[in-house]
Design an enzyme around this catalytic site. Sequence first.
Site, PDB file in Angstrom:
ATOM      1  N   LYS A  78       0.859  -1.198   0.000  1.00  0.00           N
ATOM      2  CA  LYS A  78       0.000   0.000   0.000  1.00  0.00           C
ATOM      3  C   LYS A  78       0.886   1.236   0.000  1.00  0.00           C
ATOM      4  O   LYS A  78       1.890   1.275   0.734  1.00  0.00           O
ATOM      5  CB  LYS A  78      -0.911  -0.037   1.242  1.00  0.00           C
ATOM      6  N   SER A 168      -9.936   2.191   2.613  1.00  0.00           N
ATOM      7  CA  SER A 168      -8.958   2.870   1.779  1.00  0.00           C
ATOM      8  C   SER A 168      -7.963   1.940   1.101  1.00  0.00           C
ATOM      9  O   SER A 168      -7.326   2.348   0.131  1.00  0.00           O
ATOM     10  CB  SER A 168      -8.192   3.887   2.622  1.00  0.00           C
ATOM     11  N   SER A 192     -10.495   0.044   6.902  1.00  0.00           N
ATOM     12  CA  SER A 192      -9.844   0.039   5.588  1.00  0.00           C
ATOM     13  C   SER A 192      -9.125  -1.238   5.180  1.00  0.00           C
ATOM     14  O   SER A 192      -8.670  -1.332   4.047  1.00  0.00           O
ATOM     15  CB  SER A 192      -8.850   1.189   5.487  1.00  0.00           C
TER      16      SER A 192
HETATM   17  N1  GLN Z   1     -13.507   4.861   5.833  1.00  0.00           N
HETATM   18  C1  GLN Z   1     -12.952   5.345   7.056  1.00  0.00           C
HETATM   19  C2  GLN Z   1     -12.496   6.761   6.880  1.00  0.00           C
HETATM   20  O1  GLN Z   1     -12.681   7.279   5.845  1.00  0.00           O
HETATM   21  C3  GLN Z   1     -11.827   4.476   7.501  1.00  0.00           C
HETATM   22  C4  GLN Z   1     -10.612   4.632   6.682  1.00  0.00           C
HETATM   23  C5  GLN Z   1      -9.490   3.786   7.174  1.00  0.00           C
HETATM   24  O2  GLN Z   1      -9.699   2.795   7.873  1.00  0.00           O
HETATM   25  N2  GLN Z   1      -8.275   4.201   6.835  1.00  0.00           N
HETATM   26  O3  GLN Z   1     -11.953   7.356   7.749  1.00  0.00           O
END
Ligand code: GLN
Length: 503
Positions: A78, A168, A192
């Site tokens: 990532k 994400s 995410s």
């Molecule tokens: N979807 C959540 C956010 O936008 C979690 C994102 C994540 O876990 N990095 O904050």
Amino acid sequence: MTELTQLTIAEARDGLTNRTFSATDLTKAYLAAMEAGRSLNAYVLETPDKALEMAAASDARIAKGEAGPLEGIPIGVKDLFCTKGTRTTACSNILGNFVPTYESTVTANLWRDGAVMLGKLNNDEFAMGSSNETSCFPGPINPWRRNGSNVGAGAGGIEGSYLVPGGSSGGSAAAVAAMLCAGATATDTGGSIRQPAAFTGTVGIKPTYGRVSRWGIVAFASSLDQAGPIARDVKDAALMLASFAGADPKDTTCTDLAVPDYAAAVGRSVKGMTIGIPKEYRLDGMPAEIGRLWEEGAAILKDAGANLVEISLPHTKYALPAYYIVAPAEASSNLARYDGVRYGLREPGRDIVDLYEKTRAKGFGKEVKRRIMIGTYVLSAGYYDAYYVRAQQLRTLIKRDFEEAYAKGVDAILTPATPSAAFGIGEKGSADPVEMYLNDVFTVTVNMAGLPGIAVPAGRDAQGLPLGLQLIGRAFDEETLFSVAAVIERAKGRFPVTERWWG
Ligand code: GLN
């Protein structure tokens, strides 16, 4: 040689050990698959030269009998993990062409264990999002399609035809599902790892806060962020987590508890375990197929000898709103460092303040700016007590709910991973960001409480798309999650993408 990419990490390790193929063969097969799969936008940077160099070194170590636990296994990273000498962007324009002079602890551990880096994977900008549509690069595409949908057909073009892989860690999930890497690194602040895994029929685990070092990972919300793997199956996830985890003097929040043999937990009996079913996760308006999936999962565990008990986690409903105070608050502080002076993009200005403003205005995307503004607001004098302090108090109550359930003998908690299957690109969140935030309604609680959570594919929706279940464990008891998830996996099988349409 592309069939080599079908092998799980465990299978590939056997093939490498028996010299059925070399690490170079395996890496070349993945590099070819990545090239054929470029239309999926899973990678934002391919590093073929580095991959081949690392594979050759793996072959040399295998020849000398010095193979590490992940020797020769090709991994995607990532783009939130700093990789020494390799561009790291967090998929934000503000980092520009930032090339770190250091390696994150997680990736350093992988390379120590012999893994091979294929390239950097797409994600939401600074990991803020649930669909991977906030990336500064073209967004990744879910290799799954709805039954009967015709890619490219119809006036909608990409929108409507293609699905998001979740976010994400969307690039990680898309790459693993499309077999463009054997496994991928990912991070999870509110869901995410688990939500994209659920959207792509892959397995993702967010370990306990402190199980894995955060050092060298671009920070979003430091008290919630945790790295973990996305993999093809439960065993591969266990093999990867064993490499990620461990003490790190560079991260004081990282524990020095010994790392168990996670793979040994896969296949262990769940007989006599107590599995909690939290009633607060039964949401109004939840699609019937999610309810069914959940019931089927519970029935599988019951058949395997587990005791199912209904439990109550009464503060669940506060988790999402409290998360959207805590996470932006921490993000606004963490992102203050992107000022045009130290990293990446710099927009010249009349004076230093003008330079800051112009750089940040140009470098950050819309969602990131929204989070910085919310975070700055909830931390400001006069609002701090009303919002931030309240959110932290709620966080304590959410954590206490879990502790009470575990104190009553619950070993793990079963819930759906997401409220729906993957949705279309452009379909959600453009008018109302809360619509997007609701994706994480089942996963954010776990980050708020610092607990481990795993998503395992367990069924399909009416349109043939994979759906995932989530298991939440006691702090530092990832082993139970691997054992229980493996029971579901054994009953339901794996969920490979049914059709390879992308080349
Ligand atoms: N979807 C959540 C956010 O936008 C979690 C994102 C994540 O876990 N990095 O904050």
